[in-house]
Design an enzyme around this catalytic site. Structure first.
Site, PDB file in Angstrom:
ATOM      1  N   PHE A 128       0.813  -0.979   0.028  1.00 45.97           N
ATOM      2  CA  PHE A 128      -0.066  -0.176   0.068  1.00 45.97           C
ATOM      3  C   PHE A 128       0.854   1.249  -0.023  1.00 45.97           C
ATOM      4  O   PHE A 128       1.842   1.280   0.883  1.00 45.97           O
ATOM      5  CB  PHE A 128      -0.951   0.010   1.089  1.00 45.97           C
ATOM      6  N   ASP A 200       2.437  -5.225   8.629  1.00 45.69           N
ATOM      7  CA  ASP A 200       1.293  -4.237   8.675  1.00 45.69           C
ATOM      8  C   ASP A 200      -0.080  -5.089   8.500  1.00 45.69           C
ATOM      9  O   ASP A 200      -0.150  -5.939   7.488  1.00 45.69           O
ATOM     10  CB  ASP A 200       1.434  -3.341   7.201  1.00 45.69           C
ATOM     11  N   TYR A 225     -10.357   0.854  11.006  1.00 44.38           N
ATOM     12  CA  TYR A 225     -11.741   1.202  10.364  1.00 44.38           C
ATOM     13  C   TYR A 225     -11.847   0.422   9.204  1.00 44.38           C
ATOM     14  O   TYR A 225     -13.016   0.493   8.427  1.00 44.38           O
ATOM     15  CB  TYR A 225     -11.534   2.634   9.713  1.00 44.38           C
ATOM     16  N   LYS A 226     -11.073  -0.645   8.749  1.00 47.16           N
ATOM     17  CA  LYS A 226     -11.500  -1.651   8.045  1.00 47.16           C
ATOM     18  C   LYS A 226     -12.298  -2.949   8.518  1.00 47.16           C
ATOM     19  O   LYS A 226     -13.445  -2.611   8.957  1.00 47.16           O
ATOM     20  CB  LYS A 226     -10.207  -2.288   7.071  1.00 47.16           C
ATOM     21  N   ARG A 374     -12.289  -4.819  -6.464  1.00 41.13           N
ATOM     22  CA  ARG A 374     -12.013  -5.698  -5.039  1.00 41.13           C
ATOM     23  C   ARG A 374     -13.484  -5.680  -4.458  1.00 41.13           C
ATOM     24  O   ARG A 374     -14.180  -4.872  -4.334  1.00 41.13           O
ATOM     25  CB  ARG A 374     -11.195  -4.949  -4.066  1.00 41.13           C
TER      26      ARG A 374
HETATM   27  C1  PLP Z   1      -5.736   1.261   4.472  1.00 45.25           C
HETATM   28  C2  PLP Z   1      -4.322   1.034   4.576  1.00 45.25           C
HETATM   29  C3  PLP Z   1      -3.364   2.022   5.221  1.00 45.25           C
HETATM   30  C4  PLP Z   1      -4.026   3.439   5.788  1.00 45.25           C
HETATM   31  O1  PLP Z   1      -3.303   4.329   6.391  1.00 45.25           O
HETATM   32  P1  PLP Z   1      -3.760   5.598   7.081  1.00 45.25           P
HETATM   33  O2  PLP Z   1      -2.656   6.093   7.678  1.00 45.25           O
HETATM   34  O3  PLP Z   1      -4.842   5.057   7.678  1.00 45.25           O
HETATM   35  O4  PLP Z   1      -4.394   6.386   5.763  1.00 45.25           O
HETATM   36  C5  PLP Z   1      -2.154   1.841   5.288  1.00 45.25           C
HETATM   37  N1  PLP Z   1      -1.413   0.705   4.907  1.00 45.25           N
HETATM   38  C6  PLP Z   1      -2.171  -0.235   4.410  1.00 45.25           C
HETATM   39  C7  PLP Z   1      -1.465  -1.667   4.089  1.00 45.25           C
HETATM   40  C8  PLP Z   1      -3.406  -0.214   4.284  1.00 45.25           C
HETATM   41  O5  PLP Z   1      -4.220  -1.081   3.676  1.00 45.25           O
END
Ligand code: PLP
Length: 415
Positions: A128, A200, A225-226, A374
């Site tokens: 990401f 992560d 939040y996921k 997705r």
């Molecule tokens: C959703 C996600 C993020 C989100 O980062 P924020 O700091 O909350 O914007 C980071 N890393 C991964 C792998 C994600 O899937």
């Protein structure tokens, strides 16, 4: 749009589902099948009252006294421990705070602080992007350290790990393909090279049996939040194995990470535990919603959640695979269960339009450029019937070509 009626054997699977009672804990808008819980989970009903109490009672009436009376000051730790219970972490190692991006920064810096003299940070080019952007920023502040990327500097992350490696930052589940890494095996490989493993968990926390302590992970970060359904922009978490607490350093050395924040000393003296990963004052209303999100799933066994997740993604892939083959779409999510997260990704050149056509029919998925659709399967509130209806709509959109309607190709800011 009317959703397809559901065959009896699918109804029977729902009737036999040990998690079916969880659905009532969420507010799910009528007439929609929500397959974007891997991006933003739906609202847990408990959050309404929790936030209302925090607003009307604790803030409005309790005022500043609520830092003590409502235990606001230690919510980071209390909620951190509750998140820890969902990701295989014993108490005292996880704190709820800040965002994932900020926590990646802290974890990388803490990892580097534990491996002075080493010269590489390893990550995945398919990560990401925020993880990579933050890694770039961290490395920019360490002139002797270089960032090596799987997919750029070598084909496999394992090949980039050697005696120069300080830290390896790796995603448990790939946000695009939905591929799941073997945490225990990769952590072992990282440790054999004497390096630090930062995991992560954004796409695995709340939906997969994560075993941080058992895998001997060093650090982990993730958002809430996921699949943890804690609300838009809800605080993230960071885990540090207890063995690192007194030696790790991180540069966001704010007063919340101080050993005695209310002594107001001139110099920074870090807390001896996971609190040294904190920086400053946290959004209390959002932390209260976070607690409500956790309460919606923390009384069930993560093994049951994982089993249902695999059953839902498996059913969806089984149902759509012929139509995908017939229309030039490709399922990129692994069929092998041990390598599968909780979303199904399908590549298709006009995937954006297909997703928009599905949204117009009440099937909410998302799209990641350039060509990936997705569909997230959250076992806490999705049924086998939902999965069947989503698959039926997907097949219909592909087969009928209804996605070709120009209104489905209009791009919006958030995809
Ligand atoms: C959703 C996600 C993020 C989100 O980062 P924020 O700091 O909350 O914007 C980071 N890393 C991964 C792998 C994600 O899937």
């Amino acid at each position: 749009m009317k959703l397809a009626s559901v065959p009896r054997e699918i109804e029977q699977r729902d009737a036999a589902d040990p998690l079916r009672h969880l659905r009532a804990r969420f507010h799910l808008p009528q007439g929609r099948v929500y397959l974007a819980g891997n991006s933003l989970g739906p609202a847990p009903i408990a959050a309404f009252e929790e936030v209302d109490t925090a607003l009307r009672k604790e803030w409005a009436e309790g005022l500043v006294g609520s830092w003590n009376e409502a235990n606001w000051f230690t919510l980071t730790d209390e909620l951190g421990d509750r998140i820890g219970a969902l990701i295989g972490a014993a108490k005292g190692q996880t704190v709820a705070c800040d965002s994932t991006s900020i926590n990646v920064y802290k974890a990388l810096q803490a990892g580097l602080s534990l491996r002075p003299g080493r010269t590489t940070v390893v990550a995945e080019s398919a990560s990401f992007p925020t993880d990579l952007y933050v890694a770039e920023g961290v490395v920019a502040g360490h002139p002797d350290v270089e960032l090596l990327l799987e997919g750029v500097d070598g084909p496999r992350i394992e090949d980039l790990i050697d005696e120069r490696t300080a830290v390896v930052l790796v995603n448990h589940v790939d946000y695009k393909t939905g591929e799941l890494r073997d945490m225990a095996a990769l952590t072992r490989r990282i440790h054999e090279a004497g390096a630090i493993a930062v995991w992560d968990l954004c796409h695995s926390a709340g939906v997969i049996e994560v075993l941080l302590d058992e895998a001997e992970a060093d650090f982990a970060v993730g958002c809430t939040y996921k699949y943890l359904n804690c609300g838009p922009g809800s605080p993230a978490f960071i885990y540090a194995a207890a063995r690192h607490h007194t030696t790790m350093r991180q540069p966001l050395s704010g007063w919340w990470g101080h050993a005695a924040p209310f002594a107001f000393e001139t110099g920074y003296r870090p807390d001896s535990g996971a609190r040294r990963l904190l920086c400053g004052t946290q959004p209390i209303l959002s932390l209260r919603a976070l607690g409500a999100g956790l309460s919606a799933i923390e009384d069930v066994d993560m093994a049951d959640i994982r089993a249902k997740s695999l059953a839902l993604t498996g059913l969806f892939m089984d149902l759509v695979e012929d139509a995908c083959r017939a229309h030039g779409a490709t399922i990129v999510t692994p069929r092998k269960e041990a390598a599968r997260g909780s979303h199904v990704s399908i590549t298709f050149a006009d995937g954006y339009a297909v997703v928009q056509a599905l949204i117009a029919r009440g099937i909410i998925g998302d799209f990641r450029a350039p060509d990936m659709m997705r569909f997230g399967f959250a076992p806490a509130y999705l049924s086998f019937a939902d999965t069947y209806q989503a698959a039926t709509a997907f097949i219909d959109v592909l087969t009928s070509g209804s996605w070709r309607d120009p209104r489905y190709s209009r791009k919006r800011a958030v995809t």
